[in-house]
Motif scaffolding. Structure first.
Motif, PDB file in Angstrom:
ATOM      1  N   THR A 132       0.848  -1.190   0.000  1.00  0.00           N
ATOM      2  CA  THR A 132       0.000   0.000   0.000  1.00  0.00           C
ATOM      3  C   THR A 132       0.885   1.242   0.000  1.00  0.00           C
ATOM      4  O   THR A 132       2.071   1.157   0.337  1.00  0.00           O
ATOM      5  CB  THR A 132      -0.891   0.020   1.253  1.00  0.00           C
ATOM      6  OG1 THR A 132      -0.035   0.153   2.403  1.00  0.00           O
ATOM      7  CG2 THR A 132      -1.742  -1.234   1.372  1.00  0.00           C
ATOM      8  N   PRO A 133       0.326   2.388  -0.339  1.00  0.00           N
ATOM      9  CA  PRO A 133       1.120   3.626  -0.253  1.00  0.00           C
ATOM     10  C   PRO A 133       1.686   3.851   1.148  1.00  0.00           C
ATOM     11  O   PRO A 133       2.806   4.345   1.290  1.00  0.00           O
ATOM     12  CB  PRO A 133       0.117   4.716  -0.629  1.00  0.00           C
ATOM     13  CG  PRO A 133      -0.873   4.030  -1.504  1.00  0.00           C
ATOM     14  CD  PRO A 133      -0.977   2.623  -0.950  1.00  0.00           C
ATOM     15  N   GLU A 134       0.943   3.451   2.164  1.00  0.00           N
ATOM     16  CA  GLU A 134       1.423   3.609   3.543  1.00  0.00           C
ATOM     17  C   GLU A 134       2.630   2.716   3.796  1.00  0.00           C
ATOM     18  O   GLU A 134       3.596   3.128   4.448  1.00  0.00           O
ATOM     19  CB  GLU A 134       0.313   3.299   4.553  1.00  0.00           C
ATOM     20  CG  GLU A 134      -0.830   4.280   4.546  1.00  0.00           C
ATOM     21  CD  GLU A 134      -1.853   4.032   3.433  1.00  0.00           C
ATOM     22  OE1 GLU A 134      -1.874   2.922   2.847  1.00  0.00           O
ATOM     23  OE2 GLU A 134      -2.618   4.962   3.134  1.00  0.00           O
ATOM     24  N   THR A 135       2.580   1.490   3.291  1.00  0.00           N
ATOM     25  CA  THR A 135       3.697   0.559   3.458  1.00  0.00           C
ATOM     26  C   THR A 135       4.922   1.065   2.716  1.00  0.00           C
ATOM     27  O   THR A 135       6.038   1.049   3.248  1.00  0.00           O
ATOM     28  CB  THR A 135       3.315  -0.842   2.941  1.00  0.00           C
ATOM     29  OG1 THR A 135       2.180  -1.308   3.655  1.00  0.00           O
ATOM     30  CG2 THR A 135       4.456  -1.830   3.128  1.00  0.00           C
ATOM     31  N   ILE A 136       4.728   1.524   1.492  1.00  0.00           N
ATOM     32  CA  ILE A 136       5.833   2.062   0.698  1.00  0.00           C
ATOM     33  C   ILE A 136       6.457   3.256   1.415  1.00  0.00           C
ATOM     34  O   ILE A 136       7.676   3.375   1.510  1.00  0.00           O
ATOM     35  CB  ILE A 136       5.358   2.435  -0.717  1.00  0.00           C
ATOM     36  CG1 ILE A 136       5.019   1.158  -1.487  1.00  0.00           C
ATOM     37  CG2 ILE A 136       6.424   3.246  -1.458  1.00  0.00           C
ATOM     38  CD1 ILE A 136       4.328   1.386  -2.810  1.00  0.00           C
ATOM     39  N   SER A 137       5.616   4.128   1.954  1.00  0.00           N
ATOM     40  CA  SER A 137       6.101   5.292   2.688  1.00  0.00           C
ATOM     41  C   SER A 137       6.926   4.864   3.895  1.00  0.00           C
ATOM     42  O   SER A 137       7.985   5.444   4.178  1.00  0.00           O
ATOM     43  CB  SER A 137       4.926   6.160   3.128  1.00  0.00           C
ATOM     44  OG  SER A 137       5.362   7.266   3.850  1.00  0.00           O
ATOM     45  N   GLU A 138       6.472   3.847   4.602  1.00  0.00           N
ATOM     46  CA  GLU A 138       7.201   3.355   5.777  1.00  0.00           C
ATOM     47  C   GLU A 138       8.552   2.761   5.375  1.00  0.00           C
ATOM     48  O   GLU A 138       9.571   3.005   6.041  1.00  0.00           O
ATOM     49  CB  GLU A 138       6.367   2.299   6.510  1.00  0.00           C
ATOM     50  CG  GLU A 138       7.028   1.796   7.769  1.00  0.00           C
ATOM     51  CD  GLU A 138       6.169   0.797   8.532  1.00  0.00           C
ATOM     52  OE1 GLU A 138       6.739   0.097   9.374  1.00  0.00           O
ATOM     53  OE2 GLU A 138       4.953   0.718   8.292  1.00  0.00           O
ATOM     54  N   ILE A 139       8.583   2.007   4.278  1.00  0.00           N
ATOM     55  CA  ILE A 139       9.839   1.421   3.798  1.00  0.00           C
ATOM     56  C   ILE A 139      10.821   2.523   3.426  1.00  0.00           C
ATOM     57  O   ILE A 139      12.005   2.462   3.779  1.00  0.00           O
ATOM     58  CB  ILE A 139       9.579   0.481   2.604  1.00  0.00           C
ATOM     59  CG1 ILE A 139       8.768  -0.740   3.064  1.00  0.00           C
ATOM     60  CG2 ILE A 139      10.899   0.049   1.965  1.00  0.00           C
ATOM     61  CD1 ILE A 139       8.217  -1.574   1.933  1.00  0.00           C
ATOM     62  N   ILE A 140      10.337   3.550   2.730  1.00  0.00           N
ATOM     63  CA  ILE A 140      11.202   4.667   2.339  1.00  0.00           C
ATOM     64  C   ILE A 140      11.742   5.378   3.567  1.00  0.00           C
ATOM     65  O   ILE A 140      12.934   5.687   3.645  1.00  0.00           O
ATOM     66  CB  ILE A 140      10.442   5.638   1.418  1.00  0.00           C
ATOM     67  CG1 ILE A 140      10.188   4.971   0.069  1.00  0.00           C
ATOM     68  CG2 ILE A 140      11.212   6.942   1.243  1.00  0.00           C
ATOM     69  CD1 ILE A 140       9.233   5.717  -0.820  1.00  0.00           C
ATOM     70  N   GLU A 141      10.873   5.612   4.545  1.00  0.00           N
ATOM     71  CA  GLU A 141      11.312   6.274   5.780  1.00  0.00           C
ATOM     72  C   GLU A 141      12.390   5.442   6.481  1.00  0.00           C
ATOM     73  O   GLU A 141      13.389   5.987   6.960  1.00  0.00           O
ATOM     74  CB  GLU A 141      10.118   6.484   6.700  1.00  0.00           C
ATOM     75  CG  GLU A 141      10.433   7.255   7.949  1.00  0.00           C
ATOM     76  CD  GLU A 141       9.200   7.520   8.806  1.00  0.00           C
ATOM     77  OE1 GLU A 141       9.371   7.624  10.032  1.00  0.00           O
ATOM     78  OE2 GLU A 141       8.089   7.621   8.278  1.00  0.00           O
ATOM     79  N   MET A 142      12.190   4.123   6.525  1.00  0.00           N
ATOM     80  CA  MET A 142      13.179   3.252   7.149  1.00  0.00           C
ATOM     81  C   MET A 142      14.497   3.287   6.379  1.00  0.00           C
ATOM     82  O   MET A 142      15.572   3.357   6.972  1.00  0.00           O
ATOM     83  CB  MET A 142      12.648   1.813   7.220  1.00  0.00           C
ATOM     84  CG  MET A 142      11.504   1.618   8.182  1.00  0.00           C
ATOM     85  SD  MET A 142      10.817  -0.042   8.104  1.00  0.00           S
ATOM     86  CE  MET A 142      12.074  -0.953   9.002  1.00  0.00           C
ATOM     87  N   ALA A 143      14.410   3.253   5.052  1.00  0.00           N
ATOM     88  CA  ALA A 143      15.617   3.238   4.221  1.00  0.00           C
ATOM     89  C   ALA A 143      16.391   4.547   4.345  1.00  0.00           C
ATOM     90  O   ALA A 143      17.616   4.544   4.307  1.00  0.00           O
ATOM     91  CB  ALA A 143      15.241   2.978   2.762  1.00  0.00           C
ATOM     92  N   LEU A 144      15.686   5.651   4.498  1.00  0.00           N
ATOM     93  CA  LEU A 144      16.344   6.949   4.622  1.00  0.00           C
ATOM     94  C   LEU A 144      17.000   7.139   5.990  1.00  0.00           C
ATOM     95  O   LEU A 144      17.890   7.963   6.134  1.00  0.00           O
ATOM     96  CB  LEU A 144      15.349   8.087   4.359  1.00  0.00           C
ATOM     97  CG  LEU A 144      14.905   8.256   2.912  1.00  0.00           C
ATOM     98  CD1 LEU A 144      13.782   9.275   2.822  1.00  0.00           C
ATOM     99  CD2 LEU A 144      16.063   8.644   2.020  1.00  0.00           C
ATOM    100  N   SER A 145      16.557   6.372   6.971  1.00  0.00           N
ATOM    101  CA  SER A 145      17.108   6.492   8.316  1.00  0.00           C
ATOM    102  C   SER A 145      18.504   5.865   8.377  1.00  0.00           C
ATOM    103  O   SER A 145      18.738   4.776   7.852  1.00  0.00           O
ATOM    104  CB  SER A 145      16.207   5.779   9.321  1.00  0.00           C
ATOM    105  OG  SER A 145      16.833   5.716  10.584  1.00  0.00           O
ATOM    106  N   ASP A 146      19.423   6.546   9.022  1.00  0.00           N
ATOM    107  CA  ASP A 146      20.760   5.998   9.211  1.00  0.00           C
ATOM    108  C   ASP A 146      20.777   4.933  10.305  1.00  0.00           C
ATOM    109  O   ASP A 146      21.791   4.270  10.498  1.00  0.00           O
ATOM    110  CB  ASP A 146      21.753   7.114   9.583  1.00  0.00           C
ATOM    111  CG  ASP A 146      21.996   8.066   8.432  1.00  0.00           C
ATOM    112  OD1 ASP A 146      21.782   7.674   7.270  1.00  0.00           O
ATOM    113  OD2 ASP A 146      22.397   9.208   8.692  1.00  0.00           O
ATOM    114  N   HIS A 147      19.674   4.769  10.996  1.00  0.00           N
ATOM    115  CA  HIS A 147      19.627   3.850  12.133  1.00  0.00           C
ATOM    116  C   HIS A 147      18.867   2.566  11.839  1.00  0.00           C
ATOM    117  O   HIS A 147      18.650   1.762  12.747  1.00  0.00           O
ATOM    118  CB  HIS A 147      19.011   4.550  13.347  1.00  0.00           C
ATOM    119  CG  HIS A 147      19.766   5.787  13.724  1.00  0.00           C
ATOM    120  ND1 HIS A 147      21.001   5.761  14.327  1.00  0.00           N
ATOM    121  CD2 HIS A 147      19.490   7.098  13.538  1.00  0.00           C
ATOM    122  CE1 HIS A 147      21.439   6.988  14.507  1.00  0.00           C
ATOM    123  NE2 HIS A 147      20.543   7.825  14.029  1.00  0.00           N
ATOM    124  N   VAL A 148      18.469   2.367  10.588  1.00  0.00           N
ATOM    125  CA  VAL A 148      17.738   1.159  10.209  1.00  0.00           C
ATOM    126  C   VAL A 148      18.538   0.448   9.122  1.00  0.00           C
ATOM    127  O   VAL A 148      18.872   1.039   8.105  1.00  0.00           O
ATOM    128  CB  VAL A 148      16.321   1.505   9.691  1.00  0.00           C
ATOM    129  CG1 VAL A 148      15.599   0.239   9.252  1.00  0.00           C
ATOM    130  CG2 VAL A 148      15.519   2.229  10.758  1.00  0.00           C
TER     131      VAL A 148
END
Length: 70
Positions: free
Chosen positions: A7-23
């Motif tokens: 879903t768009p929400e899942t994609i958004s969460e994956i992107i947020e995780m990928a952009l984080s230096d801590h994930v």
């Protein structure tokens, strides 16, 4: 491995995780079932070209030091 529809929400969460230096990619795989290559493909499709290049550079730069930050 089959995955449920993203879903768009899942994609958004994956992107947020990928952009984080801590994930790490391992954490993204554990939560969403996407490997590093799949995350990179998703990021390439979603981000602007300059943003994608900057993200990849940051991931490469942190790659050798990632254990220190986790």
């Amino acid at each position: 491995m089959t995955r449920p529809e993203q879903t768009p929400e899942t994609i958004s969460e994956i992107i947020e995780m990928a952009l984080s230096d801590h994930v790490s990619f391992a954490q993204i795989r554990a939560q969403h079932g996407l490997g590093p290559d799949e995350v990179k493909t998703l990021m390439r499709k979603t981000l602007k070209p300059g943003s994608y290049r900057a993200w990849r550079k940051r991931v490469r730069d942190f790659g050798t030091r990632r254990e220190v930050y986790k």
